[in-house]
Design a protein around this motif. Structure first.
Motif, PDB file in Angstrom:
ATOM      1  N   PRO A 121      56.508 -56.859  50.468  1.00 40.28           N
ATOM      2  CA  PRO A 121      55.557 -58.205  50.185  1.00 40.28           C
ATOM      3  C   PRO A 121      54.913 -57.944  49.558  1.00 40.28           C
ATOM      4  O   PRO A 121      53.819 -59.584  48.769  1.00 40.28           O
ATOM      5  CB  PRO A 121      55.693 -57.732  51.764  1.00 40.28           C
ATOM      6  N   ASN A 122      53.710 -56.956  49.462  1.00 39.55           N
ATOM      7  CA  ASN A 122      52.612 -57.069  48.794  1.00 39.55           C
ATOM      8  C   ASN A 122      52.682 -57.347  48.082  1.00 39.55           C
ATOM      9  O   ASN A 122      51.640 -58.429  46.616  1.00 39.55           O
ATOM     10  CB  ASN A 122      51.864 -55.327  48.864  1.00 39.55           C
ATOM     11  N   THR A 123      53.730 -57.203  46.745  1.00 42.46           N
ATOM     12  CA  THR A 123      53.916 -57.393  45.020  1.00 42.46           C
ATOM     13  C   THR A 123      54.086 -58.690  45.317  1.00 42.46           C
ATOM     14  O   THR A 123      53.190 -59.556  44.579  1.00 42.46           O
ATOM     15  CB  THR A 123      55.362 -56.708  45.107  1.00 42.46           C
ATOM     16  N   VAL A 124      54.875 -59.413  46.072  1.00 39.06           N
ATOM     17  CA  VAL A 124      54.868 -61.319  46.199  1.00 39.06           C
ATOM     18  C   VAL A 124      53.687 -61.519  46.666  1.00 39.06           C
ATOM     19  O   VAL A 124      53.501 -62.706  45.877  1.00 39.06           O
ATOM     20  CB  VAL A 124      56.138 -61.959  47.672  1.00 39.06           C
ATOM     21  N   LYS A 125      53.068 -60.932  47.055  1.00 40.55           N
ATOM     22  CA  LYS A 125      51.407 -61.893  47.705  1.00 40.55           C
ATOM     23  C   LYS A 125      50.782 -62.245  46.025  1.00 40.55           C
ATOM     24  O   LYS A 125      50.410 -62.977  46.193  1.00 40.55           O
ATOM     25  CB  LYS A 125      51.131 -61.236  48.471  1.00 40.55           C
ATOM     26  N   GLU A 126      50.680 -60.433  46.088  1.00 41.12           N
ATOM     27  CA  GLU A 126      49.939 -60.634  44.360  1.00 41.12           C
ATOM     28  C   GLU A 126      50.371 -61.524  43.622  1.00 41.12           C
ATOM     29  O   GLU A 126      49.693 -62.363  42.409  1.00 41.12           O
ATOM     30  CB  GLU A 126      50.116 -59.412  43.817  1.00 41.12           C
ATOM     31  N   ILE A 127      51.622 -62.007  43.098  1.00 40.51           N
ATOM     32  CA  ILE A 127      52.475 -62.371  42.042  1.00 40.51           C
ATOM     33  C   ILE A 127      51.926 -63.950  42.022  1.00 40.51           C
ATOM     34  O   ILE A 127      51.016 -64.381  41.777  1.00 40.51           O
ATOM     35  CB  ILE A 127      53.749 -62.112  41.823  1.00 40.51           C
ATOM     36  N   ILE A 128      52.521 -64.272  43.726  1.00 42.69           N
ATOM     37  CA  ILE A 128      51.872 -66.277  44.297  1.00 42.69           C
ATOM     38  C   ILE A 128      50.210 -65.917  43.514  1.00 42.69           C
ATOM     39  O   ILE A 128      49.319 -66.704  43.417  1.00 42.69           O
ATOM     40  CB  ILE A 128      52.410 -66.262  45.263  1.00 42.69           C
ATOM     41  N   ASP A 129      49.449 -64.683  43.966  1.00 43.77           N
ATOM     42  CA  ASP A 129      47.427 -65.220  44.409  1.00 43.77           C
ATOM     43  C   ASP A 129      47.116 -65.204  42.358  1.00 43.77           C
ATOM     44  O   ASP A 129      46.802 -66.217  41.971  1.00 43.77           O
ATOM     45  CB  ASP A 129      47.190 -64.147  44.791  1.00 43.77           C
ATOM     46  N   THR A 130      48.642 -64.494  41.874  1.00 47.65           N
ATOM     47  CA  THR A 130      47.676 -64.266  40.152  1.00 47.65           C
ATOM     48  C   THR A 130      48.446 -65.928  39.814  1.00 47.65           C
ATOM     49  O   THR A 130      47.581 -66.339  38.811  1.00 47.65           O
ATOM     50  CB  THR A 130      48.377 -63.321  39.522  1.00 47.65           C
ATOM     51  N   GLU A 131      49.214 -66.491  39.876  1.00 53.51           N
ATOM     52  CA  GLU A 131      49.642 -67.545  40.111  1.00 53.51           C
ATOM     53  C   GLU A 131      48.968 -68.837  40.229  1.00 53.51           C
ATOM     54  O   GLU A 131      48.565 -69.206  39.606  1.00 53.51           O
ATOM     55  CB  GLU A 131      51.173 -67.899  40.259  1.00 53.51           C
ATOM     56  N   ILE A 132      48.430 -68.397  41.310  1.00 54.25           N
ATOM     57  CA  ILE A 132      47.331 -69.708  41.889  1.00 54.25           C
ATOM     58  C   ILE A 132      46.283 -69.927  41.007  1.00 54.25           C
ATOM     59  O   ILE A 132      45.611 -70.549  40.795  1.00 54.25           O
ATOM     60  CB  ILE A 132      46.922 -69.411  43.559  1.00 54.25           C
TER      61      ILE A 132
END
Length: 257
Positions: A121-132
């Protein structure tokens, strides 16, 4: 079409040209190729020195966005998220793989894959935050490029005017040409100040504003993907997303006020 941007640009340019005509002048008096070369060529050169080429390319590529409305209706995205959430809740996350091709939102389509593949979950959140953040910074930097150009063009216009006056000084032995020469010299100032305040700075301001507006859909997608990964009830997730959107729009209205 963003009518405010279109009408604003046309109104500003028309007002200046119309004022020139009403004053008894004609358009030919403010159409000077040399002045245009000095102001626009010099401004572009300053932009190349000040900003990376990729930022300038992005700024040019985003010009059409200035004249297009940002779709603030996130209902289709929320509906899409809830549809996928219902499938994941009922059949498991792996069942979502068969639905990915039908997903319309590019960010949702890309990031739901990380959930299917079992990322933390933390990895997914970090990836999305980076994309945004990358998307936001690119669009905001594009706005800064045009604002920067708007800062340079008036000064370069003054340089053009001074160069023109230098040329006028060489014609002092022919008084009949001095008035015309001075008029031509100041066209560069008109180009520099006009371009900055009617086009370049407004373009930058509008792009930065639209970058912030486009964040809403991306943030909704982030909350949706995280909610699906956490296995939230689709009804609860829908309510959570709707409350988030309402709060975001409320804060946005307060900033405008």
């Amino acid at each position: 079409m963003d009518l405010a941007s279109l009408i604003g640009t046309l109104l500003g340019v028309t007002a200046v040209v119309g004022g020139q005509i009403l004053e008894g002048g004609h358009i030919g008096q403010i159409v000077q190729g040399t002045a245009a070369l000095i102001v626009f060529g010099g401004t572009f050169g300053a932009m190349l020195v000040s900003f990376p080429v990729q930022d300038i390319k992005k700024a040019i590529a985003l010009i059409p966005l200035i004249y297009k409305n940002v779709n603030m209706d996130v209902r289709p995205t929320i509906d899409e998220i809830i549809r996928i959430a219902a499938i994941a809740r009922k059949e498991g996350v792996l069942a979502v793989e068969g639905q990915r091709e039908s997903i319309q939102d590019p960010l949702f389509k890309k990031t739901i894959k990380f959930v299917i593949d079992g990322f933390e979950p933390n990895t997914v959140k970090e990836i999305i935050d980076t994309e945004i953040n990358i998307a936001f910074e690119e669009e905001e930097n594009a706005g800064k490029v045009w604002e920067g150009a708007g800062g340079y063009s008036p000064t370069i216009g003054i340089i053009g005017a001074v160069l023109g006056l230098i040329h006028v000084m060489s014609m002092l032995n022919d008084p009949s040409r001095i008035g015309e020469g001075i008029a031509v010299a100041f066209v560069a100032t008109v180009y520099g100040v006009g371009a900055a305040n009617l086009i370049l700075i407004p373009w930058g301001t509008k792009l930065k504003r639209k970058a912030a507006q486009r964040m809403l859909t991306k943030e909704v997608v982030k909350l949706g993907v995280i909610g699906i990964q956490e296995g939230l009830n689709p009804h609860f997730l829908q309510e959570k997303l709707e409350v988030f959107v309402e709060e975001h729009l409320r804060r946005d209205d307060e900033k405008k006020a």
